[in-house]
Design a protein around this motif. Structure first.
Motif, short mmCIF file in Angstrom:
data_model
loop_
_atom_site.label_atom_id
_atom_site.label_comp_id
_atom_site.label_asym_id
_atom_site.label_seq_id
_atom_site.Cartn_x
_atom_site.Cartn_y
_atom_site.Cartn_z
N PRO A 96 31.98 29.58 48.94
CA PRO A 96 32.34 30.74 49.77
C PRO A 96 32.29 32.07 49.00
CG PRO A 96 33.91 28.95 50.09
CD PRO A 96 33.06 28.58 48.91
N ILE A 97 32.64 32.04 47.70
CA ILE A 97 32.59 33.28 46.90
C ILE A 97 31.15 33.77 46.80
CG2 ILE A 97 32.96 34.26 44.61
CD1 ILE A 97 35.28 32.33 44.26
N ALA A 98 30.22 32.85 46.50
CA ALA A 98 28.81 33.22 46.39
C ALA A 98 28.25 33.69 47.73
CB ALA A 98 28.00 32.04 45.86
N ALA A 99 28.68 33.03 48.82
CA ALA A 99 28.20 33.42 50.14
C ALA A 99 28.70 34.80 50.54
CB ALA A 99 28.64 32.39 51.18
N THR A 100 29.90 35.16 50.11
CA THR A 100 30.50 36.44 50.50
C THR A 100 30.08 37.57 49.58
OG1 THR A 100 32.45 35.26 51.34
CG2 THR A 100 32.69 37.63 50.94
N HIS A 101 30.06 37.34 48.27
CA HIS A 101 29.84 38.41 47.30
C HIS A 101 28.51 38.30 46.57
CE1 HIS A 101 34.04 39.65 47.75
NE2 HIS A 101 34.37 38.38 47.65
N LEU A 251 35.77 43.83 41.82
CA LEU A 251 36.85 43.28 41.01
C LEU A 251 38.13 43.13 41.84
CD1 LEU A 251 36.44 45.16 37.60
CD2 LEU A 251 35.93 42.78 38.09
N ARG A 252 38.43 44.15 42.65
CA ARG A 252 39.63 44.06 43.50
C ARG A 252 39.51 42.93 44.51
NH1 ARG A 252 39.62 49.79 42.97
NH2 ARG A 252 38.20 49.97 44.75
N SER A 253 38.32 42.78 45.09
CA SER A 253 38.14 41.74 46.10
C SER A 253 38.11 40.33 45.50
CB SER A 253 36.83 41.99 46.87
OG SER A 253 35.71 41.88 46.00
N LEU A 254 37.89 40.24 44.18
CA LEU A 254 37.82 38.93 43.53
C LEU A 254 39.13 38.50 42.87
CD1 LEU A 254 34.29 39.04 41.82
CD2 LEU A 254 34.96 37.76 43.85
N ILE A 255 40.17 39.29 43.02
CA ILE A 255 41.45 38.93 42.41
C ILE A 255 41.98 37.62 43.00
CG2 ILE A 255 43.88 39.57 42.16
CD1 ILE A 255 42.98 42.48 41.93
N GLY A 256 41.98 37.54 44.34
CA GLY A 256 42.43 36.31 45.00
C GLY A 256 41.59 35.10 44.62
N PRO A 257 40.25 35.18 44.74
CA PRO A 257 39.41 34.05 44.30
C PRO A 257 39.61 33.69 42.83
CG PRO A 257 38.13 35.51 45.70
CD PRO A 257 39.45 36.19 45.47
N ALA A 258 39.86 34.69 41.98
CA ALA A 258 40.05 34.39 40.55
C ALA A 258 41.30 33.54 40.34
CB ALA A 258 40.15 35.69 39.75
N PHE A 259 42.37 33.83 41.07
CA PHE A 259 43.58 33.00 40.96
C PHE A 259 43.32 31.59 41.49
CE2 PHE A 259 45.92 36.92 40.21
CZ PHE A 259 46.90 36.49 39.31
N ALA A 260 42.51 31.48 42.55
CA ALA A 260 42.16 30.15 43.07
C ALA A 260 41.35 29.37 42.04
CB ALA A 260 41.38 30.29 44.37
N VAL A 261 40.39 30.04 41.41
CA VAL A 261 39.59 29.40 40.36
C VAL A 261 40.48 28.97 39.20
CG1 VAL A 261 37.87 29.88 38.56
CG2 VAL A 261 37.39 30.49 40.94
N ALA A 262 41.40 29.85 38.80
CA ALA A 262 42.30 29.53 37.69
C ALA A 262 43.19 28.34 38.02
CB ALA A 262 43.16 30.75 37.35
N ALA A 263 43.71 28.32 39.25
CA ALA A 263 44.58 27.21 39.65
C ALA A 263 43.82 25.89 39.62
CB ALA A 263 45.15 27.47 41.04
N LEU A 264 42.61 25.89 40.16
CA LEU A 264 41.83 24.66 40.17
C LEU A 264 41.42 24.25 38.76
CD1 LEU A 264 40.48 22.40 41.69
CD2 LEU A 264 38.48 23.86 42.01
#
Length: 562
Positions: A96-101, A251-264
Motif C-alpha cells: 500500500p505504501i508503494a501504491a500510494t507514494h 516525510l510527514r505523510s510517511l510518519i504513520g507507515p514508518a511506525f507500522a514498519v518499525a512495529a512489524l
C-alpha cells in the motif's frame, strides 16, 4: 552519582555492540556455517526477488535489501543464527505504501522505521514480544499467508491485479480479466513449481526445491516459446550509499507507515529470534540488541536504495537446519547474493514472473502449520475466537491493527479468567468453636483484587450482617492494584457505617505501600485493628464480641428496669 550514571550508560551501550564472543564457536563451526550460508542464500534468492515485486518495488531492491540488511543485521543483531531480509509480512505493509507514494518511498520508510526500532532497542523493549499471546501470533501468521497467496493469484493467471489495495479483493477483481490461454500457461508453470517444491525435499531435505523449480519453469518457457512476463534486466553491481530524496510533505505523510514498519520489524524479528533460539544450542538471543541490529539494517538498506527488512523465520530455520552455529552463516548468505548480483544477473533476469508467484504461493502454504492451528482451535473457545479474529482482521484491514486488537481481546479474556479465579468468601474460624463465634465473619481474599472484580466483591459482601467483627484475611492475596485497594477501602468504610469492627489480617509487605497510598488503613475506625497473625486476630475478635455482648446485656437490663 554522575560517574555511576555515566558508567551505567556506557555499559548499556556496550552490551548492544558486536563482541568477540559472537564468534566463539567459529574455529570448529566454520565449515557448517559456510555451507549453511550458501544453502540459505539459494533459498533467499527467489524470495528476495519475489517479495520486492510483490511490494511494488523493482526486483533489484529485494536483492539489495537481502544483501545489505542481511549483512548488517548478522553483525549487529542479537541472535547468533538469525537471517534477515525482505519478508512476506512486510509486503503486506509495503505494497500500500508503494501504491500510494511510489517506489521511492520504500527506502525513506526503511530509514525512518530503522531509527524508531533503534530507539526501541535502547529503551529495552526487546522483551515485548513475550506479551503477544500464542493464538494472536498464529492468527497473524495465517492472515499473512492468505494475503501473500492472494497477491500471487493475478500473476499466476497472467492478469493485472484489481484496483483494490486489499489483496483478497484485488485477486477477486482480477478474475474478470482472465484469458483462458494465458491462465492455462500460468497454471502449468505454477504446477511445476508446486510439484518440485513438494517432491524434491522428500528425496533429500537439503535439495533446494525452489531454485530447481524456477530453473525448470524457465527452461520449459524458453523451449516452448511461451510469451510470459519475466523479471527483466537487473543491475550488475551494488549502488553506492546515498541519502533518499527528502520531501517534507512525503516525510510527514510517511510518519504513520514508518511506525507500522518499525512495529512489524520488531515483532517479526523478535519472534524469529525466539524461535531460532529454541532450535539450536548456539546460545540465546538478546532482544534489545536484536532491535538495534534490525534498526541499523533498515537504515543501511534504505541508504543503498533497498526496502525495510526483518528477521525471516523461514530462512533462519533453513540456516539452523543446515548446521549454522554463528553469524558467519548469515554473512555468507549475504556474500552469496552479492556474487549473484555481480556474476549472474543475466540468468536471473530471464526467470518468468509466474515462477516466483508459484514459489510465494508455496511459501504461503508452508507458513501455516495445520496441526498448530488445530491445537489452538481445540484448546478453548476463547483461543479459537482469538485465532480466527486476528486472522480475519489481518486479511481484511491491517496487520498492525490485527496484532493490537488481538492483544486487547486476549487481555479481556485474561482479566475475565483472573476475575473468575479470584475468590472472596466467608470461612469458618480456625480451631474449636466458641460461644459468640457466629458474631464474627472471617472473609478470605484469594487470588487477585483488581479493577475487574471490585463491584462483584462489594455486592457479594452486602449480606454480611448481624455480626460484631469482620476479619479481612489478605495473606493469600497474590495481586492487588490501586482499584482493588480502593474497593478494600470502601469495604472498610461500609462495615464502619454498620458499626462492625474491622480487623485487617496479613497485609503483605508488597501491598503495604499501595494500601497506605490508597487510604485503606486511614479508613479504619478508632476501634479497628491491623493484626499480623490469625490466632491473634481471632482472639481479638472474640474479645470484642464478649465486650459487645456485655454491652447488649447491660442495655437490656437498663431497658427492663425502665
Amino acid at each position: 552519582m554522575a560517574e555511576r550514571k555515566r558508567t551505567s550508560l556506557l555499559w548499556g551501550v556496550e552490551r548492544l555492540l558486536p563482541k568477540p564472543a559472537d564468534y566463539r564457536e567459529l574455529p570448529t563451526s566454520w565449515p557448517r556455517d559456510i555451507l549453511a550460508g550458501i544453502t540459505v542464500g539459494i533459498v533467499a534468492l527467489p524470495l528476495a526477488l519475489a517479495f520486492a515485486i510483490s511490494s511494488g518495488a523493482a526486483p533489484e531492491m529485494g536483492l539489495i535489501t537481502a544483501i545489505i540488511a542481511g549483512f548488517v543485521a548478522a553483525v549487529f543483531g542479537g541472535s547468533h543464527v538469525q537471517v534477515s531480509g525482505p519478508t512476506g509480512a512486510m509486503v503486506v505493509i509495503l505494497a500500500p505504501i508503494a501504491a500510494t507514494h511510489g517506489m521511492i518511498a520504500l527506502p525513506i520508510v526503511a530509514v525512518m522505521g530503522g531509527m524508531i526500532v533503534i530507539v526501541a532497542g535502547f529503551f529495552r523493549l526487546g522483551r515485548t514480544v513475550s506479551f503477544i499471546p500464542w493464538p494472536v501470533i498464529e492468527g497473524f501468521t495465517l492472515g499473512i499467508a492468505v494475503i501473500i497467496f492472494m497477491q500471487q493469484v493475478p500473476s499466476a493467471l497472467g492478469v493485472e491485479p484489481g484496483p483494490s489495495l486489499n489483496a483478497l479483493v484485488a485477486a477477486i477483481q482480477s478474475l474478470s480479466g482472465v484469458r483462458p490461454t494465458d491462465a492455462l500457461l500460468g497454471l502449468v508453470c505454477v504446477a511445476i513449481v508446486v510439484a518440485s517444491m513438494t517432491l524434491l525435499p522428500k528425496i533429500h531435505p537439503r535439495i533446494p526445491g525452489s531454485i530447481i523449480a524456477i530453473i525448470l519453469v524457465t527452461i520449459v518457457v524458453d523451449l516452448a516459446g511461451w510469451n510470459l512476463a519475466r523479471i527483466g534486466e537487473l543491475p550488475t553491481s551494488l549502488p553506492m550509499p546515498h541519502a533518499p530524496p527528502l520531501d517534507p510533505d512525503m516525510l510527514r505523510s510517511l510518519i504513520g507507515p514508518a511506525f507500522a514498519v518499525a512495529a512489524l520489524t520488531a515483532i517479526e524479528s523478535l519472534l524469529s529470534a525466539r524461535v531460532a533460539s529454541g532450535m539450536t544450542t548456539a546460545g540465546t538471543y538478546d532482544g534489545d540488541r536484536e532491535l538495534v541490529g534490525q534498526g541499523l539494517a533498515g537504515i543501511a538498506s534504505g541508504l543503498f536504495g533497498g526496502m525495510p527488512a526483518t528477521g525471516a523465520i523461514a530462512r533462519t530455520a533453513v540456516s539452523v537446519r543446515s548446521g549454522a552455529r554463528t553469524r558467519v552463516a548469515a554473512i555468507v548468505h549475504a556474500l552469496f547474493l552479492t556474487a549473484v548480483v555481480y556474476f549472474a544477473t543475466d540468468l536471473v533476469g530471464r526467470i518468468p514472473m509466474v515462477a516466483l508467484a508459484g514459489v510465494l504461493m508455496m511459501t504461503a502454504v508452508g507458513m501455516v502449520d495445520r496441526r498448530t492451528a488445530g491445537d489452538i482451535i481445540g484448546t478453548s473457545r476463547s483461543d479459537a475466537f482469538l485465532f480466527v479474529v486476528t486472522a480475519l482482521i489481518t486479511v481484511s484491514f491491517d496487520l498492525i491493527w490485527a496484532v493490537a486488537i488481538g492483544i486487547a481481546i486476549a487481555a479481556v479474556f485474561s482479566l475475565r479468567a483472573m476475575s473468575l479465579n479470584s475468590v472472596v468468601h466467608r470461612e469458618e474460624l480456625p480451631g474449636e468453636a466458641e460461644p459468640g463465634d457466629e458474631r464474627i465473619a472471617l472473609i478470605e481474599f484469594d487470588g487477585s483484587l483488581f479493577f475487574g472484580i471490585g463491584d462483584r466483591i462489594l455486592t457479594s459482601l452486602d449480606d454480611v450482617d448481624e455480626v460484631d467483627v469482620v476479619i479481612l484475611r489478605l495473606s493469600h492475596l497474590r495481586f492487588m492494584d490501586s482499584s482493588g485497594a480502593r474497593v478494600l477501602s470502601e469495604l472498610v468504610k461500609t462495615f464502619g457505617r454498620r458499626r462492625i469492627t474491622v480487623i485487617v489480617k496479613g497485609i503483605q509487605a508488597r501491598h503495604q505501600r499501595l494500601t497506605d497510598r490508597t487510604g485503606v488503613l486511614s479508613s479504619l475506625q478508632p476501634d479497628d485493628y491491623v493484626i499480623a497473625s490469625m490466632p491473634d486476630a481471632v482472639n481479638q475478635a472474640r474479645q470484642i464480641v464478649r465486650e459487645r455482648e456485655a454491652e447488649r446485656a447491660a442495655a437490656a437490663q437498663e431497658g427492663a428496669a425502665v
